[in-house]
Design a protein around this motif. Structure first.
Motif: not given
Length: 203
Positions: A115-119
């Motif tokens: 996963a790439l989480h929202q900054n």
């Protein structure tokens, strides 16, 4: 876990051995891949897969009363929880509905999906935290691009272990200059997967 010793049981009606040559369980993202090989001189109706939590007595019929087709040699169990150890047993179902069981193999499921989480914060000024999770150790790149797709900065380009990671982008390009207000994209690449998130810098 892997089991490969030969062992056999005899169907009481036919006195014919059925061998489960191998039975293997491998954790994959979102589930467990099971694979096996059998040698049999008698007709097989199909297979059942039994699962139990590590150390528990009661087991669950993963195939829910049905059978995996006789020609199948793989089955994926998607009904598992992450970061949990399970024990699996393969049962070969014979024509008289008797079952020949394999030895038990244990496997620990993956605790994380990729996963790439929202900054955060977003919008941001002057810096923002970028976080991601990995199911396995992998070569990872985390890069910042402008709306034209031009590479502005590479934050990560290395082998990273499984789990949760954070990096801070200070709003500067590779040369150390502050970039202007606008929309930017953070791109995570790990193995053959790429995930992109949109970010807004307001100066």
């Amino acid at each position: 876990g892997k089991v490969s010793p030969y062992f056999a049981t005899w169907n009481k009606h036919h006195e014919v051995p059925v061998f489960v040559r191998s039975f293997d369980a491998r954790a994959v993202e979102g589930g467990v891949d099971l694979s096996w090989d059998v040698a049999s001189d008698t007709e097989i109706v199909g297979f059942k897969v039994y699962r139990r939590l590590n150390g528990e007595v009661s087991e669950e019929d993963v195939t829910a009363g049905g059978v995996v087709p006789a020609q199948a040699r793989t089955y994926t169990d998607n009904g598992v929880s992450g970061g949990t150890t399970y024990e699996y047993t393969l049962a070969v179902v014979l024509v008289d509905r008797s079952e020949v069981r394999s030895q038990t193999v244990s496997v620990k499921t993956k605790a994380y999906g990729i996963a790439l989480h929202q900054n955060r914060p977003n919008p941001f000024n002057p810096s923002t935290t970028i976080s991601f999770t990995l199911p396995d150790k992998a070569r990872v790149t985390v890069s910042i691009h402008d709306v034209q797709g031009k590479l502005m900065r590479t934050l990560v380009n290395e082998i990273v272990g499984e789990g949760y990671r954070e990096r801070i982008w200070d709003g500067r390009d590779a040369g150390g200059s502050q970039v202007g207000s606008g929309v930017y994209f953070c791109r995570l690449t790990a193995g053959n997967k790429t995930i992109t998130k949109k970010m807004v810098l307001l100066r």
